[in-house]
Design an enzyme around this catalytic site. Structure first.
Site, PDB file in Angstrom:
ATOM      1  N   ASP A 263     -15.488  21.384  -9.798  1.00 33.97           N
ATOM      2  CA  ASP A 263     -14.831  22.497  -9.087  1.00 33.97           C
ATOM      3  C   ASP A 263     -15.212  23.852  -9.669  1.00 33.97           C
ATOM      4  OD1 ASP A 263     -11.701  20.685  -8.573  1.00 33.97           O
ATOM      5  OD2 ASP A 263     -13.672  20.550  -7.635  1.00 33.97           O
TER       6      ASP A 263
ATOM      7  N   ARG B 141      -6.265  27.767   0.677  1.00 34.60           N
ATOM      8  CA  ARG B 141      -5.849  26.392   0.404  1.00 34.60           C
ATOM      9  C   ARG B 141      -5.604  26.203  -1.090  1.00 34.60           C
ATOM     10  NH1 ARG B 141      -8.115  22.881   4.844  1.00 34.60           N
ATOM     11  NH2 ARG B 141      -7.042  21.261   3.688  1.00 34.60           N
TER      12      ARG B 141
HETATM   13  C1  EPZ Z   1     -10.051  15.406  -6.724  1.00 33.89           C
HETATM   14  O1  EPZ Z   1     -10.603  14.963  -5.497  1.00 33.89           O
HETATM   15  C2  EPZ Z   1      -9.767  16.891  -6.531  1.00 33.89           C
HETATM   16  N1  EPZ Z   1      -8.799  17.077  -5.434  1.00 33.89           N
HETATM   17  C3  EPZ Z   1     -11.077  17.616  -6.209  1.00 33.89           C
HETATM   18  O2  EPZ Z   1     -10.767  19.010  -6.124  1.00 33.89           O
HETATM   19  C4  EPZ Z   1     -12.055  17.406  -7.366  1.00 33.89           C
HETATM   20  O3  EPZ Z   1     -13.274  18.033  -7.063  1.00 33.89           O
HETATM   21  C5  EPZ Z   1     -12.272  15.895  -7.558  1.00 33.89           C
HETATM   22  O4  EPZ Z   1     -10.996  15.248  -7.806  1.00 33.89           O
HETATM   23  C6  EPZ Z   1     -13.192  15.601  -8.746  1.00 33.89           C
HETATM   24  O5  EPZ Z   1     -12.652  16.140  -9.907  1.00 33.89           O
HETATM   25  C7  EPZ Z   1      -7.485  16.883  -5.703  1.00 33.89           C
HETATM   26  O6  EPZ Z   1      -7.094  16.530  -6.799  1.00 33.89           O
HETATM   27  C8  EPZ Z   1      -6.542  17.112  -4.563  1.00 33.89           C
HETATM   28  P1  EPZ Z   1     -12.613  11.695  -6.661  1.00 33.89           P
HETATM   29  P2  EPZ Z   1     -10.779  13.354  -5.249  1.00 33.89           P
HETATM   30  O7  EPZ Z   1     -11.882  10.581  -6.000  1.00 33.89           O
HETATM   31  O8  EPZ Z   1      -9.644  12.628  -5.834  1.00 33.89           O
HETATM   32  C9  EPZ Z   1     -16.228   9.264  -4.870  1.00 33.89           C
HETATM   33  C10 EPZ Z   1     -10.885  21.164  -5.233  1.00 33.89           C
HETATM   34  O9  EPZ Z   1     -11.813  21.962  -5.026  1.00 33.89           O
HETATM   35  N2  EPZ Z   1     -15.192   8.302  -4.435  1.00 33.89           N
HETATM   36  O10 EPZ Z   1     -12.613  11.776  -8.141  1.00 33.89           O
HETATM   37  O11 EPZ Z   1     -11.076  13.160  -3.802  1.00 33.89           O
HETATM   38  C11 EPZ Z   1     -16.163  10.537  -4.036  1.00 33.89           C
HETATM   39  O12 EPZ Z   1     -16.897  10.375  -2.847  1.00 33.89           O
HETATM   40  C12 EPZ Z   1     -11.079  19.689  -4.906  1.00 33.89           C
HETATM   41  O13 EPZ Z   1      -9.745  21.462  -5.704  1.00 33.89           O
HETATM   42  C13 EPZ Z   1     -15.611   7.096  -3.871  1.00 33.89           C
HETATM   43  O14 EPZ Z   1     -16.801   6.831  -3.729  1.00 33.89           O
HETATM   44  O15 EPZ Z   1     -12.098  13.087  -6.106  1.00 33.89           O
HETATM   45  C14 EPZ Z   1     -16.773  11.567  -4.944  1.00 33.89           C
HETATM   46  O16 EPZ Z   1     -18.171  11.523  -4.819  1.00 33.89           O
HETATM   47  C15 EPZ Z   1     -12.441  19.384  -4.316  1.00 33.89           C
HETATM   48  N3  EPZ Z   1     -14.651   6.208  -3.465  1.00 33.89           N
HETATM   49  C16 EPZ Z   1     -16.358  11.093  -6.335  1.00 33.89           C
HETATM   50  O17 EPZ Z   1     -15.951   9.717  -6.192  1.00 33.89           O
HETATM   51  C17 EPZ Z   1     -13.311   6.476  -3.589  1.00 33.89           C
HETATM   52  O18 EPZ Z   1     -12.487   5.606  -3.213  1.00 33.89           O
HETATM   53  C18 EPZ Z   1     -15.194  11.887  -6.924  1.00 33.89           C
HETATM   54  O19 EPZ Z   1     -14.107  11.699  -6.091  1.00 33.89           O
HETATM   55  C19 EPZ Z   1     -12.924   7.708  -4.150  1.00 33.89           C
HETATM   56  C20 EPZ Z   1     -13.877   8.600  -4.571  1.00 33.89           C
END
Ligand code: EPZ
Length: 433
Positions: free
Chosen positions: A301, A394
């Site tokens: 982020d 947001r």
């Molecule tokens: C959280 O998103 C944050 N959002 C994101 O912040 C942040 O960038 C991200 O964590 C990484 O730190 C909130 O907390 C609301 P992930 P999240 O699951 O939970 C893959 C911002 O700008 N993945 O850790 O969705 C996914 O595609 C936002 O505030 C799978 O493949 O992140 C990604 O490439 C943006 N399968 C990676 O893992 C799954 O089931 C990281 O995703 C889940 C995720």
């Protein structure tokens, strides 16, 4: 459509308060569904995503009241959300899955779509719920999860933040003990665990890769203040590092910001922990290398905001985005301002030392919007940032006002047309959150 006008502001100084963390508040709001007793949260930031999550809780049957920055939630009887439109406004809506299945034994949700920065599947969430004994059925864009949850050993193929949060919230009322291995270690997860413990949850290992949850019969109400927003603080720290200023970020938790502070210090910024938060002096001068990783690595982020700092250092900086597959959309807009950046797959090469010139640019996602605001601070003349999807609001509580408090020329132009507050409809990309 929100527009922001930023003037050349070469020197920021003064102090500004850091709001509580969007990415801590959203899972904590979802966790309120785990009890029928009252939850009271303080210092809840005024953000679009928070407003949407409160709407989703109401749609699940919870009573929600707000008074200034205090929010009271009471989920005496809750169930799957009645309307799906709100769910499609943000990905974090998937976080109600674990709590609803744990509390009621079932949840039906519309699958969160992809968003600007990537596909963002939820396979790890669903696989973990199945390990806990839930039945998962997916049909026509809807996912139905049901069953009585039993403790299990879960290994996450990737330390997903959302999957870790969802599975902790599911396990906290499951029968027996759950161990989550290769869990995400972000501070927002530790904060969620502190909140759940305040509700009577039994959790060990928060903030480590191995979290152990002993299921309890029920959870009681709690009163809580979430942690400060390390990404908002990091964004403001980048603003300070772009200008020859002296800035105090009041309330910042430097222990949550080590990776960024190392990058800024290596680049020549003086970063000092202060009893009141984080003090920054001086300008970033030396080029840097940044590889985005799960916490405690450099946060994805912060990639866009730090890239703006890199454009002003003297030399070639190299960034590698390893978390999301499409998180360089801000590059095109930064180049419109005169930045010299080359993207090769997940690699970005930033040739610093180039003067930026004000122009009209467009926000493509939340952190890109913030990055463009920062770029306007050091671009000659005026920069207008159009934000048709309202990304900035947001995740930032009046970033333009906070920059103004520090001496910047930054203002939000009144919406020329009345933008409907309706959530994004099916066909539109969901904004990243
Ligand atoms: C959280 O998103 C944050 N959002 C994101 O912040 C942040 O960038 C991200 O964590 C990484 O730190 C909130 O907390 C609301 P992930 P999240 O699951 O939970 C893959 C911002 O700008 N993945 O850790 O969705 C996914 O595609 C936002 O505030 C799978 O493949 O992140 C990604 O490439 C943006 N399968 C990676 O893992 C799954 O089931 C990281 O995703 C889940 C995720």
């Amino acid at each position: 459509m929100p527009q922001y006008q930023i003037g050349y502001s070469p020197r920021l100084s003064g102090e500004v308060h850091v709001s509580t963390a969007k990415n801590a508040v959203l899972p904590i709001l979802a966790a309120a569904l785990l009890t029928q007793e009252e939850i009271i949260l303080h210092q809840v930031p005024q953000l679009t995503d928070v407003r949407h999550m409160l709407g989703i809780l109401r749609s699940c049957g919870a009573e929600v009241s707000e008074e200034n920055a205090d929010v009271r939630i009471r989920g005496v009887s809750v169930g799957s959300p009645k309307e799906n439109a709100l769910l499609r406004t943000m990905r974090a809506s998937v976080l109600i899955l674990g709590p609803l299945v744990a509390r009621t034994g079932a949840c039906v949700l519309s699958m969160p779509g992809g968003c600007a920065i990537g596909q963002r599947p939820i396979d790890l969430h669903l696989k973990g719920l199945q390990k806990l004994g839930a039945k998962v059925e997916q049909e026509g864009g809807t996912v139905q999860v049901s069953g009585a949850l039993k403790g299990a050993n879960i290994y996450l193929d990737f330390p997903s933040v959302g999957a870790t949060e969802n599975l902790i919230m599911a396990a906290v009322l499951a029968k027996g003990v759950t161990r989550i291995e290769n869990a995400a270690k972000e501070p927002e997860i530790t904060d969620l665990c502190h909140f759940l413990t305040a509700m009577g949850g039994r959790i060990a290992g928060a903030g480590t890769a191995n979290i152990i949850i002993e299921g309890v019969e029920s959870l009681h109400g709690a009163e809580y203040t979430p942690i400060p927003d390390r990404i908002e603080a990091g964004t403001l720290a980048c603003a300070a590092a772009l200008t020859e200023g002296s800035v105090l970020l009041e309330g910042a938790r430097t222990d949550h910001m080590r990776a960024l502070l190392f990058k800024l210090s290596e680049s020549g910024v003086i970063c000092q922990e202060d009893v009141r938060g984080l003090r920054l002096r001086g300008k970033a001068r030396h080029p840097m290398e940044a590889r985005t990783l799960s916490y405690p690595g450099f946060p994805t982020d912060m990639q866009a905001p730090l890239m703006v700092v890199a454009t002003q250092t003297h030399g070639l900086s190299v960034f590698l985005e390893t978390i999301f597959e499409n998180r360089y959309m801000h590059v095109v807009e930064l180049k419109r301002l005169g930045a010299h950046i080359r993207v090769e797959g997940q690699l970005a090469l930033i040739q610093g030392g180039r003067t930026l010139n004000g122009a009209h640019v467009t926000a493509t996602d939340l952190r890109a919007a913030a990055a463009l605001m920062l770029a306007g601070l050091i671009a000659q003349g005026q920069t207008t940032v159009s934000d048709p999807a309202g990304h900035l609001m947001r995740g930032y509580e009046s970033l333009e006002d906070k920059l103004t408090v520090l001496g910047a020329e930054a203002k939000k132009l009144e919406d020329r047309i009345n933008v409907s507050k309706k959530p994004a409809n099916d066909g539109e990309f969901m904004a990243a959150n």
